[in-house]
Design a protein around this motif. Structure first.
Motif, PDB file in Angstrom:
ATOM      1  N   GLY A  32       0.866  -1.068  -0.182  1.00 36.84           N
ATOM      2  CA  GLY A  32      -0.132   0.008   0.142  1.00 36.84           C
ATOM      3  C   GLY A  32       1.070   1.073   0.036  1.00 36.84           C
ATOM      4  O   GLY A  32       1.955   1.428   0.345  1.00 36.84           O
ATOM      5  N   ARG A  33       0.171   2.292  -0.466  1.00 31.85           N
ATOM      6  CA  ARG A  33       0.818   3.659  -0.432  1.00 31.85           C
ATOM      7  C   ARG A  33       0.943   4.120   0.964  1.00 31.85           C
ATOM      8  O   ARG A  33       0.047   3.876   1.828  1.00 31.85           O
ATOM      9  CB  ARG A  33       0.002   4.528  -1.049  1.00 31.85           C
ATOM     10  N   SER A  34       1.926   4.843   1.152  1.00 27.13           N
ATOM     11  CA  SER A  34       2.105   5.616   2.571  1.00 27.13           C
ATOM     12  C   SER A  34       1.120   6.577   2.598  1.00 27.13           C
ATOM     13  O   SER A  34       0.931   7.210   1.429  1.00 27.13           O
ATOM     14  CB  SER A  34       3.559   5.999   2.990  1.00 27.13           C
ATOM     15  N   THR A  35       0.860   7.078   3.703  1.00 28.22           N
ATOM     16  CA  THR A  35      -0.041   8.394   3.692  1.00 28.22           C
ATOM     17  C   THR A  35       0.540   9.458   3.594  1.00 28.22           C
ATOM     18  O   THR A  35       1.570   9.768   4.199  1.00 28.22           O
ATOM     19  CB  THR A  35      -0.815   8.135   5.014  1.00 28.22           C
ATOM     20  N   VAL A  36      -0.070  10.246   2.935  1.00 31.35           N
ATOM     21  CA  VAL A  36       0.207  11.856   2.762  1.00 31.35           C
ATOM     22  C   VAL A  36      -0.849  12.714   3.361  1.00 31.35           C
ATOM     23  O   VAL A  36      -1.985  12.576   3.189  1.00 31.35           O
ATOM     24  CB  VAL A  36       0.372  12.347   1.178  1.00 31.35           C
ATOM     25  N   ARG A  37      -0.653  13.505   4.173  1.00 26.27           N
ATOM     26  CA  ARG A  37      -1.444  14.258   4.899  1.00 26.27           C
ATOM     27  C   ARG A  37      -2.081  15.220   3.861  1.00 26.27           C
ATOM     28  O   ARG A  37      -1.335  15.780   2.889  1.00 26.27           O
ATOM     29  CB  ARG A  37      -0.663  15.109   5.868  1.00 26.27           C
ATOM     30  N   GLN A  58       5.504  17.509   4.116  1.00 24.80           N
ATOM     31  CA  GLN A  58       4.203  17.127   4.989  1.00 24.80           C
ATOM     32  C   GLN A  58       4.655  17.572   6.536  1.00 24.80           C
ATOM     33  O   GLN A  58       5.793  17.177   6.838  1.00 24.80           O
ATOM     34  CB  GLN A  58       3.452  16.081   4.838  1.00 24.80           C
ATOM     35  N   LYS A  68       7.685  13.591   0.919  1.00 24.90           N
ATOM     36  CA  LYS A  68       6.842  12.340   0.272  1.00 24.90           C
ATOM     37  C   LYS A  68       7.011  12.465  -1.279  1.00 24.90           C
ATOM     38  O   LYS A  68       7.032  13.651  -1.776  1.00 24.90           O
ATOM     39  CB  LYS A  68       5.396  12.391   0.727  1.00 24.90           C
ATOM     40  N   ARG A  69       6.740  11.442  -1.920  1.00 20.68           N
ATOM     41  CA  ARG A  69       6.357  11.511  -3.241  1.00 20.68           C
ATOM     42  C   ARG A  69       7.397  11.973  -4.216  1.00 20.68           C
ATOM     43  O   ARG A  69       7.001  12.746  -5.404  1.00 20.68           O
ATOM     44  CB  ARG A  69       4.842  12.176  -3.775  1.00 20.68           C
ATOM     45  N   LYS A 129       5.142   3.659   9.872  1.00 19.83           N
ATOM     46  CA  LYS A 129       5.069   2.300   9.348  1.00 19.83           C
ATOM     47  C   LYS A 129       6.157   1.460   8.605  1.00 19.83           C
ATOM     48  O   LYS A 129       6.199   0.488   8.359  1.00 19.83           O
ATOM     49  CB  LYS A 129       3.915   2.624   8.028  1.00 19.83           C
TER      50      LYS A 129
END
Length: 145
Positions: A32-37, A58, A68-69, A129
């Motif tokens: 799964g993708r890690s969360t971006v706020r 973030q 991120k990203r 994570k």
């Protein structure tokens, strides 16, 4: 090349993020993708009228932010775009009040590892994570320019 802030709903940014995720799935499987706020700030590298790279910063806590990203389209790699994007993200982080940035990347991304290490990021303990992710490397930079 121009680096501009874009809204997370921007279609060019969304296409870059989809391509980044597809590349990660090819390297690591369908994790799964890690969360971006929702309050992350996205920057996009634009060459002419074409969006060729992206990244986000973030908040984490206090004066710590997280990258991120980070992604540059394959046809545009090797031209210094990632380094320019990283510098712009660090500058934006300072504007947002962060004095340090952390990030996670994967062991199967030697170019990303080389970019971060040559830009002053040092390995740090896994966080969040990534605590039990053997293919993930975590980095931090405590002196932003």
């Amino acid at each position: 090349m121009l680096i501009v802030q874009r809204d997370p709903t921007d279609t060019d940014l969304a296409a870059l993020l989809d391509a980044a995720f597809a590349e990660l799935v090819a390297k690591y499987g369908s994790e799964g993708r890690s969360t971006v706020r929702a309050d992350a700030t996205y920057l996009v590298a634009v060459d002419g009228r074409l969006a060729v790279g992206c990244g986000a910063v973030q908040p984490v806590e206090g004066t710590t932010g997280e990258l991120k990203r980070m992604y540059v389209a394959p046809a545009h790699r090797g031209r210094g775009i990632a380094r320019s994007l990283l510098k712009a993200l660090e500058e934006r982080a300072v504007e947002l009040g962060y004095d340090r940035l952390r990030l996670a990347t994967g062991v199967r991304q030697p170019e990303a590892i080389a970019l971060y290490e040559s830009s002053g990021y040092v390995r740090t303990a896994p966080y969040g994570k990534y605590l039990d992710e053997p293919l993930t490397l975590c980095y931090i930079k405590t002196r932003l320019s």
